[in-house]
Design a protein around this motif. Structure first.
Motif: not given
Length: 212
Positions: A155-162, A165-167, A198-202
């Protein structure tokens, strides 16, 4: 890259603008080390707080580009406990709070400092949000709060690479997949673009992105 790499004392010193800044940095670390060696009950008020004054002055004395690394090293050298971390966070600027968040995985082994992470996640300061989702949150933030933090990044534009351990945390998370799909549908229905992350994390959750 997920988070800025940890910098050693020598690396930080090499990046400082001049000898005056390096002398200040050495003195600040000496103050912090002295505080770490002094039992709290035996500390004088000056000794207990001198490194905290240095912490606040880091940007002015070492340059704002170096302040995060300097402050993080000061906290680690002082072996700041939860009480000191909380005090510095609550009294600090956004820049100072960010350094506290960077230091948490080095200083707090358990979940006791989560209130600081949760406070940062309530803000709309994108740099603070990114710092809050470092290794400490990856280890200790519960699934519900972590999912909402991921959505807030979108929502705020923070890149999810930040998000550290996202994966690992997204893998097989059906509830996160549902939330992401609902969010994408809401954006599309309102004629707004869907964030590119979004598609990447989905996909990481095991769900196939759909055309909306």
């Amino acid at each position: 890259m997920t988070q800025p790499p940890s910098r050693t004392r020598d690396d930080v010193a090499a990046r400082l603008p001049d000898d005056t800044a390096r002398a200040w940095f050495d003195g600040a670390l000496a103050d912090a080390a002295c505080a770490a060696r002094t039992p709290p009950a035996a500390s004088s008020p000056y000794l207990a707080h001198s490194w905290e004054l240095r912490f606040a002055a880091a940007g002015r004395c070492c340059g704002h580009d170096n302040a995060d690394a300097v402050r993080t090293l000061l906290l680690i050298e002082a072996r700041a406990g939860l009480e000191a971390l909380t005090r510095v966070y609550q009294q600090g600027t956004a820049d100072e709070r960010r350094a506290v968040l960077h230091a948490l995985p080095h200083l707090v082994p358990g979940p006791e400092a989560l209130p600081l992470v949760e406070d940062a996640l309530r803000t709309n300061d994108t740099r603070l949000l990114a710092a809050a989702l470092g290794p400490y949150a990856a280890r200790h933030l519960d699934a519900h709060a972590w999912r909402h933090a991921v959505l807030k990044c979108l929502f705020t534009g923070v890149g999810l690479d930040r998000v550290v351990d996202l994966a690992r945390r997204a893998r097989g998370d059906g509830e996160l997949a549902r939330m992401l799909t609902d969010y994408a549908a809401e954006r599309t229905a309102a004629g707004r673009p869907v964030p590119h992350d979004l598609d990447r994390v989905l996909t990481l959750t095991g769900e196939k992105p759909k055309e909306l």
